[in-house]
Design a protein around this motif. Structure first.
Motif, PDB file in Angstrom:
ATOM      1  N   VAL A   2       0.889  -1.283   0.006  1.00 17.25           N
ATOM      2  CA  VAL A   2       0.044  -0.093  -0.113  1.00 17.25           C
ATOM      3  C   VAL A   2       0.867   1.340  -0.142  1.00 17.25           C
ATOM      4  CG1 VAL A   2      -1.812   1.396   1.179  1.00 17.25           C
ATOM      5  CG2 VAL A   2      -1.818  -1.254   1.149  1.00 17.25           C
ATOM      6  N   THR A   3       0.739   2.037  -1.078  1.00 20.86           N
ATOM      7  CA  THR A   3       1.564   3.095  -0.981  1.00 20.86           C
ATOM      8  C   THR A   3       0.608   4.563  -0.977  1.00 20.86           C
ATOM      9  OG1 THR A   3       1.434   3.708  -3.559  1.00 20.86           O
ATOM     10  CG2 THR A   3       3.113   2.137  -2.620  1.00 20.86           C
ATOM     11  N   ALA A   4       1.117   5.743  -1.073  1.00 13.29           N
ATOM     12  CA  ALA A   4       0.101   6.954  -1.152  1.00 13.29           C
ATOM     13  C   ALA A   4      -0.389   7.103  -2.370  1.00 13.29           C
ATOM     14  CB  ALA A   4       1.081   8.206  -0.861  1.00 13.29           C
ATOM     15  N   ARG A   5       0.040   6.360  -3.380  1.00 11.47           N
ATOM     16  CA  ARG A   5      -0.810   6.505  -4.535  1.00 11.47           C
ATOM     17  C   ARG A   5      -1.824   5.312  -4.960  1.00 11.47           C
ATOM     18  NH1 ARG A   5       3.317   5.776  -8.820  1.00 11.47           N
ATOM     19  NH2 ARG A   5       1.552   6.107 -10.432  1.00 11.47           N
ATOM     20  N   GLY A   6      -1.523   4.138  -4.222  1.00 10.23           N
ATOM     21  CA  GLY A   6      -2.758   2.977  -4.291  1.00 10.23           C
ATOM     22  C   GLY A   6      -1.940   1.903  -3.998  1.00 10.23           C
ATOM     23  N   LEU A   7      -2.213   0.665  -4.582  1.00 12.70           N
ATOM     24  CA  LEU A   7      -1.682  -0.731  -4.439  1.00 12.70           C
ATOM     25  C   LEU A   7      -0.787  -0.869  -5.516  1.00 12.70           C
ATOM     26  CD1 LEU A   7      -4.831  -2.694  -3.608  1.00 12.70           C
ATOM     27  CD2 LEU A   7      -3.367  -1.530  -2.055  1.00 12.70           C
ATOM     28  N   SER A   8       0.470  -1.162  -5.183  1.00 14.36           N
ATOM     29  CA  SER A   8       1.626  -1.575  -6.205  1.00 14.36           C
ATOM     30  C   SER A   8       1.836  -3.060  -5.778  1.00 14.36           C
ATOM     31  CB  SER A   8       2.865  -0.839  -5.434  1.00 14.36           C
ATOM     32  OG  SER A   8       3.866  -0.963  -6.389  1.00 14.36           O
ATOM     33  N   VAL A   9       1.662  -3.537  -6.901  1.00 11.79           N
ATOM     34  CA  VAL A   9       1.744  -5.124  -6.995  1.00 11.79           C
ATOM     35  C   VAL A   9       3.097  -5.673  -7.753  1.00 11.79           C
ATOM     36  CG1 VAL A   9       0.897  -7.537  -7.831  1.00 11.79           C
ATOM     37  CG2 VAL A   9      -0.730  -5.520  -7.375  1.00 11.79           C
ATOM     38  N   ALA A  10       4.293  -5.831  -6.943  1.00 13.46           N
ATOM     39  CA  ALA A  10       5.425  -6.253  -7.503  1.00 13.46           C
ATOM     40  C   ALA A  10       5.186  -7.502  -8.283  1.00 13.46           C
ATOM     41  CB  ALA A  10       6.438  -6.307  -6.516  1.00 13.46           C
ATOM     42  N   PHE A  11       6.164  -7.661  -9.238  1.00  7.28           N
ATOM     43  CA  PHE A  11       6.282  -8.577 -10.054  1.00  7.28           C
ATOM     44  C   PHE A  11       7.575  -9.423  -9.947  1.00  7.28           C
ATOM     45  CE2 PHE A  11       2.745  -7.188 -11.988  1.00  7.28           C
ATOM     46  CZ  PHE A  11       2.035  -7.993 -12.560  1.00  7.28           C
ATOM     47  N   VAL A  12       7.830 -10.877  -9.530  1.00 13.57           N
ATOM     48  CA  VAL A  12       8.798 -11.510  -9.051  1.00 13.57           C
ATOM     49  C   VAL A  12       8.954 -12.377 -10.192  1.00 13.57           C
ATOM     50  CG1 VAL A  12       8.437 -11.005  -6.625  1.00 13.57           C
ATOM     51  CG2 VAL A  12       7.288 -12.747  -7.637  1.00 13.57           C
ATOM     52  N   PRO A  13      10.058 -13.142 -10.143  1.00 19.39           N
ATOM     53  CA  PRO A  13      10.307 -14.477 -11.094  1.00 19.39           C
ATOM     54  C   PRO A  13       9.451 -15.702 -10.582  1.00 19.39           C
ATOM     55  CG  PRO A  13      12.447 -13.236 -10.113  1.00 19.39           C
ATOM     56  CD  PRO A  13      11.340 -12.748  -9.379  1.00 19.39           C
ATOM     57  N   LYS A  14       8.957 -16.291 -11.681  1.00 22.38           N
ATOM     58  CA  LYS A  14       7.972 -17.399 -11.500  1.00 22.38           C
ATOM     59  C   LYS A  14       9.052 -18.420 -10.953  1.00 22.38           C
ATOM     60  CE  LYS A  14       4.571 -16.591 -14.793  1.00 22.38           C
ATOM     61  NZ  LYS A  14       4.011 -16.917 -16.382  1.00 22.38           N
ATOM     62  N   PRO A  15       8.681 -19.332 -10.075  1.00 22.21           N
ATOM     63  CA  PRO A  15       9.620 -20.520  -9.578  1.00 22.21           C
ATOM     64  C   PRO A  15       9.810 -21.273 -10.765  1.00 22.21           C
ATOM     65  CG  PRO A  15       7.258 -20.614  -8.726  1.00 22.21           C
ATOM     66  CD  PRO A  15       7.551 -19.499  -9.543  1.00 22.21           C
ATOM     67  N   SER A  16      11.268 -21.819 -10.867  1.00 20.51           N
ATOM     68  CA  SER A  16      11.531 -22.838 -12.120  1.00 20.51           C
ATOM     69  C   SER A  16      10.836 -24.111 -11.810  1.00 20.51           C
ATOM     70  CB  SER A  16      13.090 -23.302 -11.725  1.00 20.51           C
ATOM     71  OG  SER A  16      13.824 -21.927 -11.871  1.00 20.51           O
TER      72      SER A  16
END
Length: 193
Positions: free
Chosen positions: A179-193
């Motif tokens: 949760v940021t001051a601008r809204g929700l930030s969804v980070a993208f992470v590497p998919k498991p191998s």
């Protein structure tokens, strides 16, 4: 000549440490600069508003009708807050009573349908100015269970395939939500191998 060899050896060692340090710094920057998808508060408000009003029965005595919440961002605690109006009516009451309460909740990502959902709900006190204090106390006894039943897993946003297509192609998937001051930030992470 020995001084020159010592100078060259120490320079090469320093350059190696600098290269390793630079690589570590680059790696740290990459970790901090994960791509993200931001959902503004207005969009969250619109989606959650479509899921209300909701009716919640209380032990066959009365019904609580929850109106659409007014969301607020709480970046300091990585949660969302919501102020909600509620109406109480039913056989145990002579007339309808209007009240309010406040909730805070965290978010979780549900991969099966690409949604952001409310969970870990903390309920503030139910307030009904026109109800007898004993009835308000009774409602507050049931309130945490009622909040969990009626608000848990409420969908606040659904990522569309086109929202994540580029990230999918890069081998990334939605990860932590902040949760940021601008809204929700969804980070993208590497998919498991």
């Amino acid at each position: 000549m020995p001084h020159r060899r010592h100078f060259l050896a120490s320079t090469a060692a320093a350059a190696g440490r600098l290269a390793l340090g630079g690589a570590a710094l680059w790696g740290a920057r990459q970790a901090l600069a994960l791509p993200a998808y931001t959902v503004p508060l207005e969009q969250l408000q619109e989606m959650v508003g479509a899921k209300f009003p909701r009716s919640v029965p209380v032990q066959g005595l009365l019904d609580l009708t929850l109106q659409a919440p007014r969301l607020r961002l709480l970046p300091a605690v990585n949660r969302l807050g919501a102020a909600m109006a509620v109406d109480a009516a039913g056989p145990a009451l002579r007339r309808s009573h209007s009240g309010s309460f406040d909730v805070e909740f965290a978010l979780r990502y549900e991969a099966s349908d690409r949604t952001l959902r409310a969970h870990h709900i903390t309920l503030g006190r139910l307030e009904f100015p026109t109800l007898k204090p004993a009835v308000t106390e009774l409602l507050n006894t049931y309130a945490p269970v009622l909040a969990e039943q009626s608000l848990a897993e409420v969908t606040l946003h659904q990522l569309r395939p086109q929202d994540t297509a580029v990230f999918d192609g890069l081998g990334l998937q939605p990860g932590p939500t902040t949760v940021t001051a601008r809204g929700l930030s969804v980070a993208f992470v590497p998919k498991p191998s």
